[in-house]
Enzyme design. Structure first.
Site, PDB file in Angstrom:
ATOM      1  N   SER B  49       0.805  -1.219   0.000  1.00  0.00           N
ATOM      2  CA  SER B  49       0.000   0.000   0.000  1.00  0.00           C
ATOM      3  C   SER B  49       0.839   1.270   0.000  1.00  0.00           C
ATOM      4  O   SER B  49       0.309   2.350  -0.176  1.00  0.00           O
ATOM      5  CB  SER B  49      -0.949   0.007   1.197  1.00  0.00           C
ATOM      6  N   HIS B  90       1.396   3.711   7.005  1.00  0.00           N
ATOM      7  CA  HIS B  90       0.780   4.644   6.056  1.00  0.00           C
ATOM      8  C   HIS B  90       1.215   6.069   6.371  1.00  0.00           C
ATOM      9  O   HIS B  90       1.832   6.337   7.391  1.00  0.00           O
ATOM     10  CB  HIS B  90      -0.744   4.548   6.114  1.00  0.00           C
ATOM     11  N   ASP B 115      -7.815   5.936   5.181  1.00  0.00           N
ATOM     12  CA  ASP B 115      -7.865   4.741   6.028  1.00  0.00           C
ATOM     13  C   ASP B 115      -9.082   4.645   6.942  1.00  0.00           C
ATOM     14  O   ASP B 115      -9.120   3.758   7.794  1.00  0.00           O
ATOM     15  CB  ASP B 115      -6.612   4.687   6.915  1.00  0.00           C
TER      16      ASP B 115
END
Lengths: 228, 172
Positions: B49, B90, B115
């Protein structure tokens, strides 16, 4: 058997030592390369506040700011042999209205971002075949492509429509745009933009736009509320 | 070859040696933990990701102290939310407010949406306490060993077996 096992062990441990020493040298070489990124201009071109919902099935109504902007920046000096990619992003920032310290930035949201890959990491990027071919062609024979860090955007639509947790963003005062970058190395330390010179790395000049006030809500844009 | 088994003194010394190696590694890990103020100062990337910056198997060094600046927009952070064991790497894309109660929103560079869906039920934002550390250092590929070991358990058994054999057969 015993001595050959020992030999394998010795060779392996020597191999890993050399590999890590080499990696450390490459990481340190970053510090010896000057960086002088500069933002020539960053300004908003169009401001809009609309009402919308966070997602289709939500009953909550929020206000979303759509900030179009123009940008002219030269970040090409960030690309060295150890640069994997550079993450470039534009944030909108504004102080909170209620707090006493109104001058400090307390709200910050990314409105647009892009990933600029170095020629060495083009194959990892999320590109279509045509774009990849074009990138390969432009960087053919060059390990560092100085054209990569040059960004010229005119009246760019934001990628993200921003709001505040309260759902209110219309008529917000003292909003500024700011350009940031984050350099991802092949090995070593990740480095974001900084406001003071660090060794040979110059601070990012001209990264802040002048302040502006977001407009009040447009009644006509009701039709757009399903979007977002 | 197996002479060490016949010599209890030597066998005991080897056992102690083995214990010393393991406890040294453990103490170094815990020391790093205290230094960085993070419960897991080194993590391995498990998903794509954050591509193209980070691939599966890359090793990340974390820092969890806010000495110079608060966790800010643009930082790549590792966070874990209640009810989910696996920490996520992230980037922070929004921050509202200051201090430990500031609301943080994260998004993977390679993901289309933020998210919010990954957080706990009813949770719209992260707070500072959800964050295990900010990524400061990067070493590619080294962590792939741990992915191999956790996805193919027989390798773990084989590795432990080989290590045990080496300890048994090693002579000072």
């Amino acid at each position: 058997m015993h001595s050959s096992w020992m030999r394998i062990q010795n060779v392996f441990s020597y191999f890993t030592t050399v590999l890590f020493a080499l990696g450390a040298c490459i990481a340190v070489s970053d510090l010896l390369t000057p960086r002088a990124p500069v933002v020539n201009s960053l300004k908003f071109t169009n401001l809009q506040v609309v009402r919308g919902r966070p997602h289709y099935y939500s009953s909550k109504h929020e206000e979303y700011a759509i900030i179009k902007f123009s940008l002219d920046a030269d970040l090409s000096s960030l690309f060295t042999w150890n640069t994997k990619d550079v993450f470039v992003y534009v944030t909108a920032e504004w102080p909170s209205s209620s707090s006493a310290s109104a001058n400090t930035t307390t709200n910050q949201a990314v409105i647009w971002d892009t990933i600029i890959t170095a020629p060495s990491s083009d194959y990892l990027g999320n590109y279509g075949p045509a774009t990849l071919k074009k990138l390969r062609k432009s960087a053919a024979g060059k390990s560092i492509d100085p054209s990569r860090g040059k960004l010229v955007l005119k009246n760019q639509r934001p990628k993200y429509q921003i709001t505040h947790p309260s759902g209110k963003i219309a008529s917000t005062e003292d909003v500024t745009l700011r350009l940031h970058y984050d350099v991802q190395p092949w090995v070593g330390v990740l480095m974001r933009n900084h406001n003071v010179d660090v060794g040979l790395w110059k601070k990012l000049e001209g990264s802040v736009s002048r302040t502006f006030t977001l407009p009040s809500l447009k009644k006509k844009d009701e039709a757009k509320k399903a979007k977002a | 070859m197996l002479s060490s088994l016949g010599n209890p003194r030597q066998a005991a010394a080897q056992l102690l040696n083995f214990g010393l190696i393991i406890s040294t590694a453990f103490m170094m890990w815990k020391g790093l933990s205290i230094f960085t103020d993070s419960s897991s100062p080194i993590v391995v990337v498990l998903s794509g990701s954050m591509e193209p910056a980070m691939q599966r198997g890359d090793l990340l060094v974390l820092w969890n102290r806010n000495i110079w600046a608060e966790t800010a927009v643009g930082d790549i952070v590792v966070y874990s939310v209640k009810g989910k064991d696996i920490p996520i790497v992230h980037r922070v894309v929004r921050k509202f407010g200051v201090g430990p109660k500031a609301k943080l929103l994260t998004k993977g560079d390679n993901n289309h949406s933020d998210d919010t869906e990954l957080y706990a039920k009813g949770q719209d934002f992260l707070e500072r306490e959800n964050i295990l550390g900010t990524v400061v250092g990067y070493v590619p590929f080294v962590g792939y060993v741990t992915i191999m070991l956790s996805e193919h358990p027989w390798m773990k058994t084989a590795m432990l077996g080989i290590m045990g054999l080496v300890v048994m057969l090693q002579r000072e």
